[in-house]
Design an enzyme around this catalytic site. Structure first.
Site, PDB file in Angstrom:
ATOM      1  N   ASP A 350       0.580  -1.292   0.045  1.00  0.00           N
ATOM      2  CA  ASP A 350      -0.131   0.042   0.009  1.00  0.00           C
ATOM      3  C   ASP A 350       0.792   1.476  -0.043  1.00  0.00           C
ATOM      4  OD1 ASP A 350       0.662  -0.921   2.481  1.00  0.00           O
ATOM      5  OD2 ASP A 350      -0.391   0.788   3.381  1.00  0.00           O
ATOM      6  N   GLU A 351       0.307   2.253  -0.478  1.00  0.00           N
ATOM      7  CA  GLU A 351       0.685   3.807  -0.152  1.00  0.00           C
ATOM      8  C   GLU A 351       2.154   3.741  -0.570  1.00  0.00           C
ATOM      9  OE1 GLU A 351      -2.039   5.410   3.139  1.00  0.00           O
ATOM     10  OE2 GLU A 351      -0.574   3.911   3.668  1.00  0.00           O
TER      11      GLU A 351
HETATM   12  C1  TNX Z   1      -4.144   3.634   5.586  1.00  0.00           C
HETATM   13  S1  TNX Z   1      -4.853   0.838   4.881  1.00  0.00           S
HETATM   14  C2  TNX Z   1      -3.011   2.642   5.779  1.00  0.00           C
HETATM   15  C3  TNX Z   1      -2.285   2.675   6.890  1.00  0.00           C
HETATM   16  C4  TNX Z   1      -2.779   3.517   7.936  1.00  0.00           C
HETATM   17  C5  TNX Z   1      -4.459   3.552   7.987  1.00  0.00           C
HETATM   18  C6  TNX Z   1      -5.066   4.496   8.870  1.00  0.00           C
HETATM   19  C7  TNX Z   1      -3.632   0.930   4.641  1.00  0.00           C
HETATM   20  C8  TNX Z   1      -3.217  -0.296   3.627  1.00  0.00           C
HETATM   21  N1  TNX Z   1      -2.752   1.773   4.730  1.00  0.00           N
HETATM   22  O1  TNX Z   1      -0.766   2.980   6.600  1.00  0.00           O
HETATM   23  O2  TNX Z   1      -2.546   2.964   9.103  1.00  0.00           O
HETATM   24  O3  TNX Z   1      -4.683   4.041   6.702  1.00  0.00           O
HETATM   25  O4  TNX Z   1      -6.326   4.330   9.096  1.00  0.00           O
END
Ligand code: TNX
Length: 535
Positions: A350-351
């Site tokens: 993710d991200e």
């Molecule tokens: C998004 S959900 C993220 C996390 C954070 C979360 C907080 C996801 C795959 N990545 O790194 O902790 O939001 O709500």
């Protein structure tokens, strides 16, 4: 005279029924998740000190279930249930299909029978049996209570194969006792997968023997800079065993290529500093904490990143061009696979905002191969579906429907964790004392009122592997914080995952969760008293 007789007869009938229905019905006991079929008969079974457990079928595979049942009952009742061939609580294995989690629970006045085609099924029958008693059963101290359970028959089976919760032990480290407590509660709700988010920018929480600095350095801090920690491989195996006794499989996550600052702080040689777009320095991102680039020679000077205790993410990445990156991942996955009996390794994904898109795709494809090489199946956050997924791999939908759609198009299944419904770290409303709200405020009714098969366009029932509720811990530091965010919402998600949408009813759930709240009270769980329920 005739009239007199009638009155006496009626009187007898009512006395008879009054004696029979000497406890609440199943409906009044607040069974969660709601069972598929309940047939109540008007009567009660009383658990006494002379009760014993009888195992029928392959006794060896049921003995841990029997031990669990006896352990659950002992503290509050003071009864020490033994196993006996004439025991009145019968646990019966009726088949040999490990994937069949259904069960049948029949409670009669003098006998209880719990049947399943797998030990897991019998275990879920045991959970329903436990929920059928007064809430004091869940107390850790002896209680003076008449232990009555309603008579009747329940037939039940889960809707989804994967019913999970996730705990982020990276942002704030959550220790062994709290992890076990979390697992205990999952078991009561018939959840069967526990996803441990073991690594992130703020901390690396699992010992990797071939790369010891990951935990020495990367495990030394957490969000806010407080006291933190990590699990040794022995600790991790203790968690695996504890969960397995409750028919819960651990899914360990190593989040990558982003969310890797703790690893990059532990080993400078992994730190890219930068993703070099071949010679074109004008588009270069800023170096990742610690590393530098010598612009004159186009050379990366790799230095460890600084440890990070903030909450903003998206700035870190592995170097997707570096051989050492894949050697490192191979070592991590090899060690982790060797101590993980479950089928799945979660690879995050993710991200990864500072990984170039093409590099990201190549990276995910390579990491999938490594996971497969060690006999495991990858799960990753929905972004991984932008790569070519190996058959059988799972995309975990959290935010992007389009990504989830890409996975479905490739023939891969989806784990449903929509942040607007299933994220346990979202605040209930703007007054919640902790939690985030980037996705939504999630009150109890919102967590309950959704159907995974209808939630996102392009994802239908057959595409769904299961449901998971993640608890991210940026704002969560201790057990009280966990309990406040997790309960009662985890019960809502557990019912979404277990019960078919057409058997679920919010008004009915409101009444049942009130009863489950009493079970939590008996255990000292400080749950959020949602104003949506008349507790
Ligand atoms: C998004 S959900 C993220 C996390 C954070 C979360 C907080 C996801 C795959 N990545 O790194 O902790 O939001 O709500």
């Amino acid at each position: 005279m005739k009239k007199h007789n009638l009155i006496i007869t009626l009187l007898f009938i009512s006395i008879f029924y009054a004696c029979q229905s000497s406890g609440p019905s199943f409906e009044e006991r607040g069974l969660i998740p709601v069972p598929s079929q309940i047939n109540s008969s008007r009567g009660a079974f009383e658990l006494t000190g002379s009760a014993a457990i009888q195992l029928v079928g392959d006794a060896s595979s049921l003995s841990s279930v029997a031990t669990y049942l006896a352990d659950q009952i002992r503290p509050s009742t003071g009864f020490d249930l033994q196993q006996s061939e004439s025991g009145n609580i019968i646990l019966e294995l009726t088949g040999n299909d490990l994937s069949d989690e259904s069960y049948r629970l029949e409670i009669q006045q003098d006998q209880v029978k719990i049947q399943g085609n797998s030990p897991a099924g019998v275990f879920y029958g045991v959970q329903t049996f436990l929920q059928s008693f007064p809430p004091e059963l869940f107390s850790s101290e002896k209680q003076a209570v008449k232990w009555l359970a309603p008579t009747g028959t329940i037939e039940d089976a889960p809707e989804y194969e994967y019913r999970g919760a996730m705990l982020d032990v990276a942002r704030h480290f959550i220790g062994m006792e709290d992890v076990k407590h979390f697992i205990d509660q999952m078991a009561h709700l018939k959840l069967n997968y526990f996803h441990l988010h073991l690594t992130d920018d703020q901390g690396w929480r699992i010992e990797i023997k071939s790369w010891p600095k990951l935990t020495e350095i990367g495990g030394s801090t957490e969000v806010g800079g407080g006291e933190s920690g990590f699990f040794t491989q022995e600790d991790y195996q203790e968690i695996i065993r504890y969960a397995a006794e409750r028919f819960i499989t651990i899914v360990p996550e190593i989040d990558m290529p982003g969310h890797t600052n703790a690893a990059l702080a532990s080993y400078g040689e992994l730190n890219p500093g930068i993703n070099l777009p071949d010679g074109d320095l004008s588009t270069v991102n800023k170096p990742v904490h610690g590393s530098e680039i010598d612009f004159s020679s186009n050379l990366i000077i790799r230095e460890p990143a600084e440890l990070y205790t903030g909450t903003e993410v998206g700035f870190s990445t592995f170097d997707t061009d570096l051989d050492l990156t894949y050697q490192f991942i191979d070592d991590v996955v090899r060690e982790l696979s060797a101590i993980t009996p479950g089928d799945y390794i979660h690879i995050g994904g993710d991200e990864s905002h500072v990984t170039r898109k093409d590099d990201y795709v190549v990276f995910v494809e390579k990491v999938q191969e490594i996971v497969q090489k060690y006999g495991k199946t990858s799960i990753g956050w929905d972004e991984i579906a932008t790569a070519k997924l190996l058959s059988g791999n799972i995309a975990q939908f959290w935010a992007d429907e389009e990504n989830a759609g890409l996975a479905v198009e490739q023939g891969n299944r989806i784990l449903m964790s929509p942040a607007k419904k299933a994220y346990l770290d979202m605040q209930y409303d703007s007054t919640s004392r902790i939690g985030l709200h980037w996705a939504a405020y999630i009150e109890l009714d919102s967590a309950y009122l959704w159907d995974p098969a209808q939630y996102a366009s392009g994802i239908s029932k057959e595409d769904i592997f299961g449901i998971e509720a993640p608890l991210w811990t940026e704002t969560v530091e201790n057990r009280a914080d966990i309990e406040y965010l997790v309960f009662p919402r985890l019960a809502a998600i557990a019912e979404v995952a277990w019960a078919p949408a057409n058997t679920r009813d919010w008004t009915d759930f409101q009444a049942r969760i009130k009863e489950l709240g009493k079970d939590w009270e008996a255990q000292g769980i400080e749950f959020y008293r949602s104003p949506k329920v008349n507790w």
